[in-house]
Design a protein around this motif. Structure first.
Motif, PDB file in Angstrom:
ATOM      1  N   VAL A  26      55.107   4.307  19.733  1.00 51.79           N
ATOM      2  CA  VAL A  26      54.105   4.252  18.313  1.00 51.79           C
ATOM      3  C   VAL A  26      53.675   5.570  18.616  1.00 51.79           C
ATOM      4  CG1 VAL A  26      52.396   3.790  17.473  1.00 51.79           C
ATOM      5  CG2 VAL A  26      53.636   1.920  17.795  1.00 51.79           C
ATOM      6  N   ARG A  27      53.302   6.223  19.686  1.00 52.75           N
ATOM      7  CA  ARG A  27      51.907   7.414  19.858  1.00 52.75           C
ATOM      8  C   ARG A  27      53.291   8.729  19.459  1.00 52.75           C
ATOM      9  NH1 ARG A  27      49.702   6.705  23.944  1.00 52.75           N
ATOM     10  NH2 ARG A  27      51.666   6.835  25.342  1.00 52.75           N
ATOM     11  N   ASN A  28      54.494   8.729  19.571  1.00 53.44           N
ATOM     12  CA  ASN A  28      55.841   9.407  18.764  1.00 53.44           C
ATOM     13  C   ASN A  28      56.655   9.060  17.977  1.00 53.44           C
ATOM     14  OD1 ASN A  28      55.532  11.354  21.741  1.00 53.44           O
ATOM     15  ND2 ASN A  28      54.799   9.237  22.651  1.00 53.44           N
ATOM     16  N   ARG A  29      56.588   8.454  17.562  1.00 55.35           N
ATOM     17  CA  ARG A  29      57.403   7.718  16.407  1.00 55.35           C
ATOM     18  C   ARG A  29      58.023   9.155  15.562  1.00 55.35           C
ATOM     19  NH1 ARG A  29      56.511   2.345  12.461  1.00 55.35           N
ATOM     20  NH2 ARG A  29      58.086   2.406  11.420  1.00 55.35           N
ATOM     21  N   GLU A  30      56.998   9.758  15.394  1.00 59.75           N
ATOM     22  CA  GLU A  30      57.581  10.427  13.971  1.00 59.75           C
ATOM     23  C   GLU A  30      58.501  11.139  15.118  1.00 59.75           C
ATOM     24  OE1 GLU A  30      55.907  14.694  11.846  1.00 59.75           O
ATOM     25  OE2 GLU A  30      54.288  13.039  11.880  1.00 59.75           O
ATOM     26  N   ILE A  32      60.054  10.063  17.548  1.00 63.54           N
ATOM     27  CA  ILE A  32      61.423  10.054  18.673  1.00 63.54           C
ATOM     28  C   ILE A  32      62.907   9.818  16.925  1.00 63.54           C
ATOM     29  CG2 ILE A  32      62.476   7.840  19.417  1.00 63.54           C
ATOM     30  CD1 ILE A  32      59.915   8.097  20.207  1.00 63.54           C
ATOM     31  N   GLU A  33      62.178   9.472  15.504  1.00 65.36           N
ATOM     32  CA  GLU A  33      62.765   8.958  14.691  1.00 65.36           C
ATOM     33  C   GLU A  33      63.468  10.618  13.593  1.00 65.36           C
ATOM     34  OE1 GLU A  33      59.787   7.150  11.536  1.00 65.36           O
ATOM     35  OE2 GLU A  33      60.497   4.869  13.129  1.00 65.36           O
ATOM     36  N   ARG A  34      62.504  11.241  14.176  1.00 66.43           N
ATOM     37  CA  ARG A  34      62.978  13.163  13.836  1.00 66.43           C
ATOM     38  C   ARG A  34      64.307  13.640  14.545  1.00 66.43           C
ATOM     39  NH1 ARG A  34      58.809  15.404  13.701  1.00 66.43           N
ATOM     40  NH2 ARG A  34      58.656  16.486  15.964  1.00 66.43           N
ATOM     41  N   THR A  35      64.763  13.226  15.932  1.00 59.38           N
ATOM     42  CA  THR A  35      66.440  13.478  16.794  1.00 59.38           C
ATOM     43  C   THR A  35      66.596  11.954  17.430  1.00 59.38           C
ATOM     44  OG1 THR A  35      64.408  13.415  18.179  1.00 59.38           O
ATOM     45  CG2 THR A  35      64.466  15.284  17.762  1.00 59.38           C
ATOM     46  N   SER A  36      66.382  10.977  16.831  1.00 57.34           N
ATOM     47  CA  SER A  36      67.294   9.857  16.873  1.00 57.34           C
ATOM     48  C   SER A  36      67.593   9.004  16.124  1.00 57.34           C
ATOM     49  CB  SER A  36      66.806   8.652  17.599  1.00 57.34           C
ATOM     50  OG  SER A  36      66.822   7.642  17.980  1.00 57.34           O
ATOM     51  N   ALA A  37      69.598   9.356  17.061  1.00 60.10           N
ATOM     52  CA  ALA A  37      70.336   8.430  15.404  1.00 60.10           C
ATOM     53  C   ALA A  37      70.506   7.050  15.628  1.00 60.10           C
ATOM     54  CB  ALA A  37      71.481   8.537  16.772  1.00 60.10           C
ATOM     55  N   SER A  38      69.672   6.652  16.252  1.00 60.63           N
ATOM     56  CA  SER A  38      69.530   4.458  15.875  1.00 60.63           C
ATOM     57  C   SER A  38      68.066   4.459  14.980  1.00 60.63           C
ATOM     58  CB  SER A  38      69.286   4.031  17.073  1.00 60.63           C
ATOM     59  OG  SER A  38      67.642   4.781  17.656  1.00 60.63           O
ATOM     60  N   ASN A  39      68.588   3.905  13.819  1.00 57.86           N
ATOM     61  CA  ASN A  39      68.112   3.388  12.827  1.00 57.86           C
ATOM     62  C   ASN A  39      66.426   2.220  13.911  1.00 57.86           C
ATOM     63  OD1 ASN A  39      68.942   4.716  11.103  1.00 57.86           O
ATOM     64  ND2 ASN A  39      70.749   3.371  10.852  1.00 57.86           N
ATOM     65  N   LEU A  79      52.184   6.546  32.463  1.00 60.66           N
ATOM     66  CA  LEU A  79      53.707   6.529  31.971  1.00 60.66           C
ATOM     67  C   LEU A  79      53.883   7.884  30.757  1.00 60.66           C
ATOM     68  CD1 LEU A  79      56.407   5.795  31.477  1.00 60.66           C
ATOM     69  CD2 LEU A  79      55.672   4.293  29.042  1.00 60.66           C
ATOM     70  N   VAL A  80      54.821   9.270  31.482  1.00 58.23           N
ATOM     71  CA  VAL A  80      55.232  10.195  30.671  1.00 58.23           C
ATOM     72  C   VAL A  80      55.912  10.145  29.507  1.00 58.23           C
ATOM     73  CG1 VAL A  80      53.333  11.194  32.545  1.00 58.23           C
ATOM     74  CG2 VAL A  80      55.708  11.520  32.578  1.00 58.23           C
ATOM     75  N   GLY A  81      56.965   9.853  29.865  1.00 61.32           N
ATOM     76  CA  GLY A  81      58.069   9.503  29.223  1.00 61.32           C
ATOM     77  C   GLY A  81      59.453   7.933  29.593  1.00 61.32           C
ATOM     78  N   GLU A  82      59.966   8.798  29.002  1.00 64.60           N
ATOM     79  CA  GLU A  82      61.591   7.480  29.158  1.00 64.60           C
ATOM     80  C   GLU A  82      62.704   8.392  29.311  1.00 64.60           C
ATOM     81  OE1 GLU A  82      64.895   5.965  27.632  1.00 64.60           O
ATOM     82  OE2 GLU A  82      63.942   7.369  26.360  1.00 64.60           O
ATOM     83  N   ILE A  83      64.010   7.979  29.812  1.00 60.67           N
ATOM     84  CA  ILE A  83      65.102   9.073  29.844  1.00 60.67           C
ATOM     85  C   ILE A  83      66.379   7.709  30.464  1.00 60.67           C
ATOM     86  CG2 ILE A  83      64.938   9.331  32.658  1.00 60.67           C
ATOM     87  CD1 ILE A  83      66.193  12.267  31.899  1.00 60.67           C
ATOM     88  N   SER A  84      67.105   8.134  29.781  1.00 57.99           N
ATOM     89  CA  SER A  84      68.600   7.161  29.800  1.00 57.99           C
ATOM     90  C   SER A  84      70.158   7.760  29.634  1.00 57.99           C
ATOM     91  CB  SER A  84      68.075   6.398  28.011  1.00 57.99           C
ATOM     92  OG  SER A  84      67.425   5.670  28.402  1.00 57.99           O
ATOM     93  N   LEU A  85      70.511   7.114  30.679  1.00 55.10           N
ATOM     94  CA  LEU A  85      71.600   7.380  30.724  1.00 55.10           C
ATOM     95  C   LEU A  85      72.791   6.565  29.707  1.00 55.10           C
ATOM     96  CD1 LEU A  85      72.913   8.530  34.341  1.00 55.10           C
ATOM     97  CD2 LEU A  85      73.262  10.507  32.208  1.00 55.10           C
ATOM     98  N   THR A 102      60.018  12.796  26.037  1.00 52.51           N
ATOM     99  CA  THR A 102      58.811  13.129  26.784  1.00 52.51           C
ATOM    100  C   THR A 102      56.809  12.927  25.838  1.00 52.51           C
ATOM    101  OG1 THR A 102      59.466  15.064  27.839  1.00 52.51           O
ATOM    102  CG2 THR A 102      56.737  14.703  27.889  1.00 52.51           C
ATOM    103  N   ASP A 103      56.394  12.317  26.091  1.00 50.18           N
ATOM    104  CA  ASP A 103      55.165  12.128  25.526  1.00 50.18           C
ATOM    105  C   ASP A 103      54.786  12.929  24.909  1.00 50.18           C
ATOM    106  OD1 ASP A 103      52.070  11.060  24.761  1.00 50.18           O
ATOM    107  OD2 ASP A 103      52.974   8.877  26.142  1.00 50.18           O
ATOM    108  N   ILE A 104      54.164  12.829  23.503  1.00 50.34           N
ATOM    109  CA  ILE A 104      53.503  14.569  23.223  1.00 50.34           C
ATOM    110  C   ILE A 104      52.041  14.484  23.957  1.00 50.34           C
ATOM    111  CG2 ILE A 104      51.725  12.829  21.617  1.00 50.34           C
ATOM    112  CD1 ILE A 104      52.654  14.986  19.770  1.00 50.34           C
ATOM    113  N   LEU A 105      51.208  13.630  24.449  1.00 47.98           N
ATOM    114  CA  LEU A 105      50.578  14.315  25.841  1.00 47.98           C
ATOM    115  C   LEU A 105      50.853  14.648  26.743  1.00 47.98           C
ATOM    116  CD1 LEU A 105      48.566  10.780  26.022  1.00 47.98           C
ATOM    117  CD2 LEU A 105      48.336  12.310  24.076  1.00 47.98           C
ATOM    118  N   HIS A 106      52.170  14.691  27.392  1.00 43.92           N
ATOM    119  CA  HIS A 106      52.255  15.477  28.194  1.00 43.92           C
ATOM    120  C   HIS A 106      53.220  16.653  28.778  1.00 43.92           C
ATOM    121  CE1 HIS A 106      50.330  12.819  30.717  1.00 43.92           C
ATOM    122  NE2 HIS A 106      50.264  11.835  29.901  1.00 43.92           N
ATOM    123  N   GLN A 107      53.939  17.544  26.698  1.00 48.83           N
ATOM    124  CA  GLN A 107      55.045  18.065  26.720  1.00 48.83           C
ATOM    125  C   GLN A 107      54.411  18.989  27.129  1.00 48.83           C
ATOM    126  OE1 GLN A 107      55.710  17.525  22.023  1.00 48.83           O
ATOM    127  NE2 GLN A 107      56.883  15.856  22.768  1.00 48.83           N
ATOM    128  N   GLY A 108      55.495  20.154  27.749  1.00 50.07           N
ATOM    129  CA  GLY A 108      55.673  21.363  28.062  1.00 50.07           C
ATOM    130  C   GLY A 108      55.351  21.660  29.503  1.00 50.07           C
TER     131      GLY A 108
END
Length: 177
Positions: A26-30, A32-39, A79-85, A102-108
């Motif tokens: 939810v916090r990173n929705r915008e 994630i949706e700007r870069t994700s191939a999944s609808n 939790l600061v992010g998610e990563i998948s193979l 990466t959670d917007i609160l923890h980027q960079g």
């Protein structure tokens, strides 16, 4: 299963993590949706859907076709992010892709660089994966920097459907042995 780096560790998701994953989504929705191939429609952003998602990831891990991890701080277990193979089939050719947020609160802060190294170690020692690919839109300099720092090399470009629009991605690859 837990792989550790200097400041973070990665571990497989548990169903009990569904509320953490929902907060991240939810916090990173915008972004994630700007870069994700999944609808993702509004129903995706529910606790029930996140529980079901984690359960499906568990099943796919058992099948050896997806490995999804939460990224947590050593000091606080935050939790600061998610990563998948995950394995996809393109033109009848199986390919392993790495995707992350990466959670917007923890980027960079370099957490994703550490997490990617953990996941590459996992792939090398716990799977039969020999090549991993990733894509990034050219203006996503942070993601490109993470991939290059990990040793991925640019290998062309590919159009990827994002929210119904084809967006050109720079593709990166790494062979692991």
């Amino acid at each position: 299963m837990k792989y550790s780096a200097e400041r973070i560790y990665v571990r497989f998701w548990k169903v009990e993590d569904a509320s953490l994953l929902l907060d991240l989504q939810v916090r990173n929705r915008e972004a994630i949706e700007r870069t994700s191939a999944s609808n993702r429609d509004d129903s995706y952003y529910s606790l029930e859907k996140q529980r079901a998602l984690i359960e499906s990831w568990d099943k796919k891990r058992e099948e050896g076709i997806r490995y999804s991890f939460g990224i947590f701080l050593h000091t606080t277990d935050e939790l600061v992010g998610e990563i998948s193979l995950f394995e996809i089939i393109l033109d009848s050719t199986p390919k392993w892709i790495v995707g992350y947020v990466t959670d917007i609160l923890h980027q960079g802060k370099g957490y994703m660089s550490e997490a990617l190294q953990c996941v590459l170690e996992f792939a090398k020692h716990e799977t039969e994966i020999t090549r991993i690919e990733a894509g990034a839109v050219p203006d996503n300099t942070g993601s490109i920097r993470v991939l290059q720092k990990a040793g991925f090399s640019a290998c062309g470009s590919q159009s990827v459907p994002i929210q119904g629009t084809l967006k050109e991605h720079t593709m990166f690859a790494m062979d692991i042995q």
